[in-house]
Motif scaffolding. Structure first.
Motif: not given
Length: 292
Positions: A49-57
């Motif tokens: 989840f946190f990797v996905g959020v970082a990629l989205m940002c």
């Protein structure tokens, strides 16, 4: 959006093929995969989840950076401006429907589901056979006391304070907008900066409220239908306040860089529209979640 020169009014700007939609799709997939696995107690779900959020940002940062560079280079005309406005209107409309679904769930649970479980209407057999003795009173953890006993958060403490903070932030943002249209950059930076600080202060107090709810009131996301609707509504609103605060902080930086003029500043207006929407949603939350 500021412009350095006036493009042909009859030519609609079409950007080159962009890689960011593909990157954004991958980031959204990774994020949702992380959410689904995290909620199902799979060990790698949280970090996914946190990797996905970082990629989205990262994707949004680069994508909007391209849009800003196109804007300040003067590639947008009036037609593009109208498209941006229509896009923002539809985006806010989708957000209205989003919160409408959660308010609808709250209304359904309070006005229909609980009375039926308590024996009203056609639910008398449900009451006598399954949940005899259940009192259909709100707030409720539901039949079986899911999550145990809990206490609610008084409306006239932190929720009232946060209401005043958001209402004040709407005023300061409006003052900043009028200052921008008048060409007073220092005043814009001052009042917009105050608005950003008020948004951050709101989030700080909401975190304090959540800590108090979990540690001292036993009010959690697992506290039956009340806990579910309370944290879904206030939590998603808090996420929108965070996003709005971030948008306004970026507008502050763009004002400082001189990206906007008195007549050409739709990015600022879009962020202001979003912030006022967040204010209105909170008023509904304060009334229907905390007061009533």
């Amino acid at each position: 959006m500021a412009q350095t020169h006036s493009p042909d009014a009859n030519v609609y700007f079409v950007p080159h093929h962009s890689k960011w939609p593909l990157f954004g799709s991958v980031a959204m997939f990774v994020t949702m995969l992380g959410v689904a696995t995290w909620l199902n107690d799979i060990g790698w779900g949280k970090w996914t989840f946190f990797v996905g959020v970082a990629l989205m940002c990262a994707t949004l940062f680069m994508w909007f950076g391209d849009v800003i560079r196109e804007s300040v280079s003067g590639q947008y005309n009036r037609q593009v401006d109208v498209s941006f406005r229509m896009g923002m209107v539809w985006f806010i409309f989708s957000e209205v429907m989003f919160f409408g679904a959660f308010f609808g769930a709250l209304f359904y649970a309070r006005q229909y589901a609980l009375p039926w479980l308590g024996g009203e209407g056609d639910g008398v057999l449900t009451h006598s056979l399954l949940w005899e003795g259940f009192s259909a009173a709100w707030p409720s953890a539901g039949p079986g006391q899911v999550g145990g006993e809990f206490q609610t958060i008084p409306a006239w403490g932190l929720p009232l304070l946060n209401t005043l903070i958001l209402l004040t932030s709407g005023i300061t943002l409006t003052i900043a907008h009028h200052a921008l249209k008048a060409g007073h950059r220092v005043q814009v930076l001052t009042w917009l900066g105050i608005t950003v600080l008020l948004g951050a202060l709101f989030l700080f107090f909401q975190v304090e409220e959540y800590i108090h709810a979990y540690k001292e009131l036993n009010l959690t996301l697992g506290s039956g239908i009340y806990g579910s609707t309370f944290f879904m509504l206030t939590g998603f609103h808090g996420a929108h306040v965070f996003l709005g605060t971030l948008m306004l902080a970026i507008m502050w930086l763009r004002v400082a860089k001189g990206h906007f003029s008195a007549d050409n500043h739709f990015a600022f207006e879009a962020a202001a529209w979003y912030w006022h929407f967040v204010d209105v949603v909170w008023l509904g939350l304060f009334l229907f979640v905390y007061v009533l």
